[in-house]
Design a protein around this motif. Structure first.
Motif, PDB file in Angstrom:
ATOM      1  N   GLU A   3     -18.110  24.071   5.947  1.00 28.22           N
ATOM      2  CA  GLU A   3     -18.327  23.711   4.544  1.00 28.22           C
ATOM      3  C   GLU A   3     -19.425  22.470   4.659  1.00 28.22           C
ATOM      4  N   LEU A   4     -20.792  22.798   4.548  1.00 23.79           N
ATOM      5  CA  LEU A   4     -21.751  21.838   4.274  1.00 23.79           C
ATOM      6  C   LEU A   4     -22.399  21.727   2.930  1.00 23.79           C
ATOM      7  N   ARG A   5     -22.535  20.666   2.308  1.00 25.43           N
ATOM      8  CA  ARG A   5     -23.212  20.660   1.118  1.00 25.43           C
ATOM      9  C   ARG A   5     -24.317  19.850   0.871  1.00 25.43           C
ATOM     10  N   ASP A   6     -25.522  20.177   0.367  1.00 23.46           N
ATOM     11  CA  ASP A   6     -26.629  19.501   0.070  1.00 23.46           C
ATOM     12  C   ASP A   6     -26.307  18.356  -1.128  1.00 23.46           C
ATOM     13  N   GLY A   7     -26.740  17.262  -1.200  1.00 27.42           N
ATOM     14  CA  GLY A   7     -26.439  16.170  -2.246  1.00 27.42           C
ATOM     15  C   GLY A   7     -27.698  15.450  -2.698  1.00 27.42           C
ATOM     16  N   PRO A   8     -27.908  14.421  -3.435  1.00 27.12           N
ATOM     17  CA  PRO A   8     -29.057  13.682  -3.857  1.00 27.12           C
ATOM     18  C   PRO A   8     -29.639  12.824  -2.655  1.00 27.12           C
ATOM     19  N   THR A  12     -22.771  16.550   2.462  1.00 25.62           N
ATOM     20  CA  THR A  12     -21.287  16.307   2.837  1.00 25.62           C
ATOM     21  C   THR A  12     -20.690  17.158   3.945  1.00 25.62           C
ATOM     22  N   LEU A  13     -19.746  16.884   4.482  1.00 24.12           N
ATOM     23  CA  LEU A  13     -19.326  17.615   5.859  1.00 24.12           C
ATOM     24  C   LEU A  13     -17.833  17.709   5.647  1.00 24.12           C
ATOM     25  N   ILE A  78     -13.480  14.250   3.772  1.00 19.75           N
ATOM     26  CA  ILE A  78     -14.863  14.815   3.305  1.00 19.75           C
ATOM     27  C   ILE A  78     -15.788  13.568   3.797  1.00 19.75           C
ATOM     28  N   VAL A  79     -16.875  13.885   4.477  1.00 20.12           N
ATOM     29  CA  VAL A  79     -17.648  12.609   4.986  1.00 20.12           C
ATOM     30  C   VAL A  79     -19.312  13.026   4.530  1.00 20.12           C
ATOM     31  N   HIS A  80     -19.936  11.839   3.840  1.00 19.65           N
ATOM     32  CA  HIS A  80     -21.119  11.909   3.330  1.00 19.65           C
ATOM     33  C   HIS A  80     -21.861  11.422   4.338  1.00 19.65           C
ATOM     34  N   LEU A  81     -23.308  12.189   4.747  1.00 18.77           N
ATOM     35  CA  LEU A  81     -24.119  11.711   5.712  1.00 18.77           C
ATOM     36  C   LEU A  81     -25.397  11.444   5.101  1.00 18.77           C
ATOM     37  N   ARG A  82     -25.821  10.263   4.916  1.00 24.82           N
ATOM     38  CA  ARG A  82     -27.045   9.882   4.085  1.00 24.82           C
ATOM     39  C   ARG A  82     -28.354  10.280   5.000  1.00 24.82           C
ATOM     40  N   MET A  89     -28.134  19.103   9.470  1.00 21.37           N
ATOM     41  CA  MET A  89     -26.905  18.667  10.138  1.00 21.37           C
ATOM     42  C   MET A  89     -26.366  19.933  10.872  1.00 21.37           C
ATOM     43  N   ARG A  90     -26.335  21.042  10.520  1.00 26.63           N
ATOM     44  CA  ARG A  90     -26.126  22.345  11.210  1.00 26.63           C
ATOM     45  C   ARG A  90     -26.852  22.474  12.388  1.00 26.63           C
ATOM     46  N   GLU A  91     -28.059  22.151  12.510  1.00 26.37           N
ATOM     47  CA  GLU A  91     -28.787  22.325  13.631  1.00 26.37           C
ATOM     48  C   GLU A  91     -28.866  21.037  14.703  1.00 26.37           C
TER      49      GLU A  91
END
Length: 95
Positions: A3-8, A12-13, A78-82, A89-91
């Protein structure tokens, strides 16, 4: 599937942490979370700091760009990666 999600401001992971392991390592994907083993005990934030350190090295980003936004006292977080997109992230995790 992870589960990876793009944010502004980044992505998040979802992670699942196994504290008190024999070594610090990313073990792979379990369900929709990245399974992470750390040698630190789950007390006084030690395991959380070890997770952030491990993710920073694996993703080649500063520790200051990683923040636990949910589950701080639970194994699933849940971790946010700025500054990273979900695709970046997946790559980086594949490498």
């Amino acid at each position: 599937m992870l589960e990876l999600r793009d944010g502004p401001e980044g992505a998040t992971l979802k992670i699942k942490v196994k504290p008190k392991a024999n070594q610090n390592a990313i073990l792979g994907v379990r369900g929709d979370a990245l399974l992470i083993a750390v040698t630190a005990a789950p007390e006084q934030g030690k395991a959380n700091r070890a997770c952030i350190d491990l993710l920073a090295r694996a993703l080649k980003i500063p520790k200051s760009d990683i923040k636990i936004i949910a589950g701080e006292t639970h194994p699933e977080k849940i971790v946010h990666l700025r500054g990273l997109t979900a695709a970046q992230m997946r790559e980086r995790l594949r490498a």
